[in-house]
Scaffold this active site. Sequence first.
Site: not given
Ligand SMILES: NC(=O)c1ccc[n+]([C@@H]2O[C@H](COP(=O)([O-])OP(=O)(O)OC[C@H]3O[C@@H](n4cnc5c(N)ncnc54)[C@H](OP(=O)(O)O)[C@@H]3O)[C@@H](O)[C@H]2O)c1
Length: 310
Positions: A225, A273
């Site tokens: 993000r 994006h």
């Molecule tokens: N650009 C694009 O096209 C696109 C597409 C899809 C998603 N995204 C972005 O990618 C992000 C990640 O997606 P996801 O499905 O992988 O999310 P997810 O499964 O919820 O994983 C989030 C990860 O971030 C870690 N995290 C959260 N808060 C943290 C903190 N304060 N300090 C350290 N680590 C932290 C979590 O730790 P834990 O493992 O300990 O919970 C987890 O490992 C989405 O939220 C979105 O913003 C972008």
Amino acid sequence: MLNVLFSARDGLWGVYEEPLRKAFASRNLSINLQPDFSDPEMVHYIVYGPTGPLQDFTPYSNAKAVLNLWAGVERLVKNPTLNIPLTRMVDTGLQEGMVEYVTAHVLRHHLDTDRQVLNQNGVWDVVIPPLARDRTVAVLGLGALGEACARQLATLNFNVLGWSRRQKEIHGVSCFCGEDGLRDVLSKSDIVVLLLPLTDGTANILNADTLALLPKGAAIVNPGRGALIDDDALLAALGSGHVGAATLDVFRQEPLPAEHPYWHNPKVTVTPHIASETRPETASEIIADNIHRNENGEPMRFLVDRSAGY
Ligand SMILES: NC(=O)c1ccc[n+]([C@@H]2O[C@H](COP(=O)([O-])OP(=O)(O)OC[C@H]3O[C@@H](n4cnc5c(N)ncnc54)[C@H](OP(=O)(O)O)[C@@H]3O)[C@@H](O)[C@H]2O)c1
């Protein structure tokens, strides 16, 4: 019969209607799927795209859950009108797309591909890039997307460091957590990939202090993000040469305004994006599965933890 509202930006109804109907039918769910209901109180589930018109959930007083089509939920967790269970999207198509985007841009920075691609100028310029085994790549965020990317980079022989909120164990990846863990990871990483959700704990996680920890010339790849990065700090670090390059897919304001300095900075690649998109066929299966689970008294998958913000 369950009434399911599909509410997302213009154009998506046509893309999702058929795969959703197919996925509901394959689970024998009796569902009345519509992009609009005259009476919001009739609605049992809301399949939701955050950039659509629906922002006030108050009238949907009988809805049992909101099923988000996106992985990111930062717009929804702060919506005071939403107080029923919320699921985020974890989709194999989304994961595959992200692995391809991240691998492509990490390899591009690693091999300095631009040097050849952009300089066909008659000069036989031999520079041998290091092997992946000699390059350290950090993946910040080891969730559905970050873990898949970290694993793929590890299979290419990169020295992969991962960072998450809670300590993880991933084969081939050295995992860290906590503030000290972040400092350790950043101080060693030639390329940093951001796959964190945007929360109060992650906003501006790359700022003047944390960017200063990176080895000189490091590259940033951000498909997470936009607000994970302090833009002024990144521009300053690019200007001084401390950060060598950045590939940015997400921004505080999207579309990125035409006058934004990122567009004009030769060290920055802007992608609009497109790192990865939810795929209707696979995502519809996840949504149908969650409704099926909830109707059968089983816990839904990929529930958002409101207190953590993701
Ligand atoms: N650009 C694009 O096209 C696109 C597409 C899809 C998603 N995204 C972005 O990618 C992000 C990640 O997606 P996801 O499905 O992988 O999310 P997810 O499964 O919820 O994983 C989030 C990860 O971030 C870690 N995290 C959260 N808060 C943290 C903190 N304060 N300090 C350290 N680590 C932290 C979590 O730790 P834990 O493992 O300990 O919970 C987890 O490992 C989405 O939220 C979105 O913003 C972008």
